[in-house]
Design a protein around this motif. Structure first.
Motif, PDB file in Angstrom:
ATOM      1  N   TYR A 111      25.893  50.565  95.168  1.00  0.00           N
ATOM      2  CA  TYR A 111      26.524  50.060  93.962  1.00  0.00           C
ATOM      3  C   TYR A 111      25.816  50.665  92.745  1.00  0.00           C
ATOM      4  O   TYR A 111      24.621  50.932  92.780  1.00  0.00           O
ATOM      5  CB  TYR A 111      26.400  48.536  93.879  1.00  0.00           C
ATOM      6  N   THR A 112      26.556  50.847  91.681  1.00  0.00           N
ATOM      7  CA  THR A 112      25.939  51.287  90.431  1.00  0.00           C
ATOM      8  C   THR A 112      25.276  50.073  89.771  1.00  0.00           C
ATOM      9  O   THR A 112      25.618  48.923  90.100  1.00  0.00           O
ATOM     10  CB  THR A 112      26.992  51.858  89.464  1.00  0.00           C
ATOM     11  N   PRO A 113      24.375  50.325  88.837  1.00  0.00           N
ATOM     12  CA  PRO A 113      23.792  49.189  88.116  1.00  0.00           C
ATOM     13  C   PRO A 113      24.863  48.303  87.476  1.00  0.00           C
ATOM     14  O   PRO A 113      24.757  47.077  87.517  1.00  0.00           O
ATOM     15  CB  PRO A 113      22.908  49.863  87.057  1.00  0.00           C
ATOM     16  N   GLN A 114      25.895  48.915  86.912  1.00  0.00           N
ATOM     17  CA  GLN A 114      26.946  48.120  86.272  1.00  0.00           C
ATOM     18  C   GLN A 114      27.733  47.300  87.294  1.00  0.00           C
ATOM     19  O   GLN A 114      28.092  46.154  87.036  1.00  0.00           O
ATOM     20  CB  GLN A 114      27.892  49.014  85.460  1.00  0.00           C
ATOM     21  N   GLN A 115      28.002  47.874  88.464  1.00  0.00           N
ATOM     22  CA  GLN A 115      28.708  47.113  89.504  1.00  0.00           C
ATOM     23  C   GLN A 115      27.883  45.913  89.958  1.00  0.00           C
ATOM     24  O   GLN A 115      28.425  44.825  90.165  1.00  0.00           O
ATOM     25  CB  GLN A 115      29.022  48.013  90.703  1.00  0.00           C
ATOM     26  N   LEU A 116      26.570  46.104  90.093  1.00  0.00           N
ATOM     27  CA  LEU A 116      25.709  44.982  90.466  1.00  0.00           C
ATOM     28  C   LEU A 116      25.702  43.923  89.368  1.00  0.00           C
ATOM     29  O   LEU A 116      25.765  42.722  89.645  1.00  0.00           O
ATOM     30  CB  LEU A 116      24.289  45.470  90.743  1.00  0.00           C
ATOM     31  N   SER A 117      25.657  44.374  88.118  1.00  0.00           N
ATOM     32  CA  SER A 117      25.707  43.440  87.003  1.00  0.00           C
ATOM     33  C   SER A 117      27.024  42.662  87.020  1.00  0.00           C
ATOM     34  O   SER A 117      27.039  41.444  86.833  1.00  0.00           O
ATOM     35  CB  SER A 117      25.544  44.185  85.678  1.00  0.00           C
ATOM     36  N   ASP A 118      28.114  43.369  87.264  1.00  0.00           N
ATOM     37  CA  ASP A 118      29.419  42.710  87.321  1.00  0.00           C
ATOM     38  C   ASP A 118      29.471  41.645  88.427  1.00  0.00           C
ATOM     39  O   ASP A 118      30.065  40.577  88.244  1.00  0.00           O
ATOM     40  CB  ASP A 118      30.538  43.732  87.554  1.00  0.00           C
ATOM     41  N   LEU A 119      28.837  41.926  89.565  1.00  0.00           N
ATOM     42  CA  LEU A 119      28.793  40.941  90.650  1.00  0.00           C
ATOM     43  C   LEU A 119      28.099  39.659  90.205  1.00  0.00           C
ATOM     44  O   LEU A 119      28.504  38.567  90.597  1.00  0.00           O
ATOM     45  CB  LEU A 119      28.056  41.505  91.870  1.00  0.00           C
ATOM     46  N   THR A 120      27.058  39.805  89.421  1.00  0.00           N
ATOM     47  CA  THR A 120      26.315  38.620  88.985  1.00  0.00           C
ATOM     48  C   THR A 120      27.007  37.890  87.842  1.00  0.00           C
ATOM     49  O   THR A 120      26.592  36.788  87.480  1.00  0.00           O
ATOM     50  CB  THR A 120      24.877  38.993  88.555  1.00  0.00           C
ATOM     51  N   HIS A 121      28.057  38.481  87.274  1.00  0.00           N
ATOM     52  CA  HIS A 121      28.782  37.888  86.152  1.00  0.00           C
ATOM     53  C   HIS A 121      30.071  37.192  86.573  1.00  0.00           C
ATOM     54  O   HIS A 121      30.898  36.860  85.726  1.00  0.00           O
ATOM     55  CB  HIS A 121      29.149  38.978  85.131  1.00  0.00           C
ATOM     56  N   GLN A 122      30.272  36.988  87.848  1.00  0.00           N
ATOM     57  CA  GLN A 122      31.510  36.361  88.312  1.00  0.00           C
ATOM     58  C   GLN A 122      31.667  34.961  87.707  1.00  0.00           C
ATOM     59  O   GLN A 122      30.684  34.294  87.393  1.00  0.00           O
ATOM     60  CB  GLN A 122      31.496  36.243  89.844  1.00  0.00           C
ATOM     61  N   ALA A 123      32.911  34.527  87.582  1.00  0.00           N
ATOM     62  CA  ALA A 123      33.174  33.177  87.096  1.00  0.00           C
ATOM     63  C   ALA A 123      32.484  32.186  88.031  1.00  0.00           C
ATOM     64  O   ALA A 123      32.443  32.389  89.243  1.00  0.00           O
ATOM     65  CB  ALA A 123      34.676  32.920  87.066  1.00  0.00           C
ATOM     66  N   ASN A 124      31.947  31.155  87.479  1.00  0.00           N
ATOM     67  CA  ASN A 124      31.257  30.095  88.221  1.00  0.00           C
ATOM     68  C   ASN A 124      29.948  30.549  88.870  1.00  0.00           C
ATOM     69  O   ASN A 124      29.400  29.851  89.711  1.00  0.00           O
ATOM     70  CB  ASN A 124      32.172  29.456  89.274  1.00  0.00           C
ATOM     71  N   SER A 125      29.472  31.733  88.509  1.00  0.00           N
ATOM     72  CA  SER A 125      28.195  32.193  89.059  1.00  0.00           C
ATOM     73  C   SER A 125      27.058  31.417  88.403  1.00  0.00           C
ATOM     74  O   SER A 125      27.216  30.847  87.320  1.00  0.00           O
ATOM     75  CB  SER A 125      28.015  33.691  88.806  1.00  0.00           C
ATOM     76  N   PRO A 126      25.894  31.394  89.050  1.00  0.00           N
ATOM     77  CA  PRO A 126      24.741  30.731  88.434  1.00  0.00           C
ATOM     78  C   PRO A 126      24.391  31.344  87.071  1.00  0.00           C
ATOM     79  O   PRO A 126      24.011  30.615  86.148  1.00  0.00           O
ATOM     80  CB  PRO A 126      23.610  30.947  89.437  1.00  0.00           C
ATOM     81  N   TRP A 127      24.553  32.671  86.944  1.00  0.00           N
ATOM     82  CA  TRP A 127      24.297  33.317  85.659  1.00  0.00           C
ATOM     83  C   TRP A 127      25.252  32.777  84.592  1.00  0.00           C
ATOM     84  O   TRP A 127      24.840  32.443  83.480  1.00  0.00           O
ATOM     85  CB  TRP A 127      24.456  34.840  85.766  1.00  0.00           C
ATOM     86  N   ALA A 128      26.557  32.708  84.922  1.00  0.00           N
ATOM     87  CA  ALA A 128      27.559  32.260  83.954  1.00  0.00           C
ATOM     88  C   ALA A 128      27.260  30.837  83.488  1.00  0.00           C
ATOM     89  O   ALA A 128      27.338  30.535  82.292  1.00  0.00           O
ATOM     90  CB  ALA A 128      28.958  32.344  84.560  1.00  0.00           C
ATOM     91  N   TYR A 129      26.900  29.977  84.418  1.00  0.00           N
ATOM     92  CA  TYR A 129      26.570  28.606  84.032  1.00  0.00           C
ATOM     93  C   TYR A 129      25.377  28.587  83.075  1.00  0.00           C
ATOM     94  O   TYR A 129      25.423  27.961  82.017  1.00  0.00           O
ATOM     95  CB  TYR A 129      26.276  27.744  85.263  1.00  0.00           C
ATOM     96  N   ALA A 130      24.301  29.265  83.458  1.00  0.00           N
ATOM     97  CA  ALA A 130      23.097  29.257  82.617  1.00  0.00           C
ATOM     98  C   ALA A 130      23.386  29.863  81.250  1.00  0.00           C
ATOM     99  O   ALA A 130      23.006  29.305  80.217  1.00  0.00           O
ATOM    100  CB  ALA A 130      21.957  30.003  83.310  1.00  0.00           C
ATOM    101  N   TYR A 131      24.063  31.000  81.232  1.00  0.00           N
ATOM    102  CA  TYR A 131      24.288  31.730  79.978  1.00  0.00           C
ATOM    103  C   TYR A 131      25.210  30.958  79.035  1.00  0.00           C
ATOM    104  O   TYR A 131      24.927  30.849  77.844  1.00  0.00           O
ATOM    105  CB  TYR A 131      24.868  33.106  80.288  1.00  0.00           C
ATOM    106  N   PHE A 132      26.311  30.444  79.570  1.00  0.00           N
ATOM    107  CA  PHE A 132      27.310  29.808  78.709  1.00  0.00           C
ATOM    108  C   PHE A 132      27.062  28.322  78.473  1.00  0.00           C
ATOM    109  O   PHE A 132      27.485  27.782  77.463  1.00  0.00           O
ATOM    110  CB  PHE A 132      28.718  30.037  79.263  1.00  0.00           C
ATOM    111  N   GLU A 133      26.385  27.658  79.399  1.00  0.00           N
ATOM    112  CA  GLU A 133      26.141  26.226  79.243  1.00  0.00           C
ATOM    113  C   GLU A 133      24.764  25.923  78.649  1.00  0.00           C
ATOM    114  O   GLU A 133      24.625  24.990  77.872  1.00  0.00           O
ATOM    115  CB  GLU A 133      26.278  25.506  80.593  1.00  0.00           C
ATOM    116  N   LYS A 134      23.760  26.701  79.022  1.00  0.00           N
ATOM    117  CA  LYS A 134      22.392  26.427  78.565  1.00  0.00           C
ATOM    118  C   LYS A 134      21.951  27.391  77.467  1.00  0.00           C
ATOM    119  O   LYS A 134      21.038  27.086  76.717  1.00  0.00           O
ATOM    120  CB  LYS A 134      21.425  26.497  79.748  1.00  0.00           C
ATOM    121  N   GLY A 135      22.564  28.564  77.414  1.00  0.00           N
ATOM    122  CA  GLY A 135      22.234  29.501  76.348  1.00  0.00           C
ATOM    123  C   GLY A 135      21.591  30.779  76.847  1.00  0.00           C
ATOM    124  O   GLY A 135      21.057  30.857  77.943  1.00  0.00           O
TER     125      GLY A 135
END
Length: 175
Positions: A111-135
């Motif tokens: 995977y490219t770095p961007q593809q890996l980043s995109d995987l971690t940005h999926q809706a309902n991902s732990p990253w999305a919750y932390a980033y959008f809910e906690k800041g």
């Protein structure tokens, strides 16, 4: 109980990569985050000693960021070194953890770095919750990460079972 520094796990991937060229930090960060998630789901504990933070481009382990910034990539496989001692950071990996690292490497290494980043940005991902809910730069919750990867594992198993059932049905119909 988490056993390994994020840099030691990053170095496991850098050794598997086996290249003296400098990797993208995004690539290494995401491989460590994904391996940590799979270890949480399968072995029931974090692989690393710190939780990642929710940065703009996905999960980031502050230790990796700081050590690469201070010491850079060094060693025969561009491993991360401790900026104070100059030593390559290592850790004793258990058999179960080695299986996780091998699985992540086989599945995600191309995977490219961007593809890996995109995987971690999926809706309902732990990253999305932390980033959008906690800041921005908030710590990503370990239990939320474990549950997310358990769901991925179950979805993967379900898809594999459905595919096998379709193949079996195709053989029966062909007979």
């Amino acid at each position: 109980m988490p056993r390994h520094s994020p840099c030691a796990i990053a170095n496991e991937f850098l050794r598997r990569r086996g290249s003296p060229t400098y990797p993208s930090q995004m690539y290494i960060q995401k491989l460590v985050a994904i391996a940590n998630g799979w270890n949480l789901a399968i072995n029931g504990e974090p692989l690393v000693s710190e939780a990642p933070q929710a940065w703009v481009n996905g999960p980031v382990f502050r230790q990796i960021w700081d050590f690469v910034k201070e010491g850079g990539f060094k060693g025969p496989n561009s491993e991360i070194v401790d900026p104070i001692t100059g030593q390559i950071i290592t850790s004793k990996i258990s058999g179960n953890e080695e299986e996780i690292l091998d699985h992540v490497w086989k599945k995600y290494r191309n995977y490219t770095p961007q593809q890996l980043s995109d995987l971690t940005h999926q809706a309902n991902s732990p990253w999305a919750y932390a980033y959008f809910e906690k800041g921005r730069n908030a710590e990503i919750d370990t239990e939320r990460t474990r549950q997310y990867y358990i769901k991925l594992a179950l979805a993967g198993r379900s898809n594999a079972e459905q595919e096998q059932a379709l193949q079996t049905a195709g053989r029966i119909n062909a007979a």
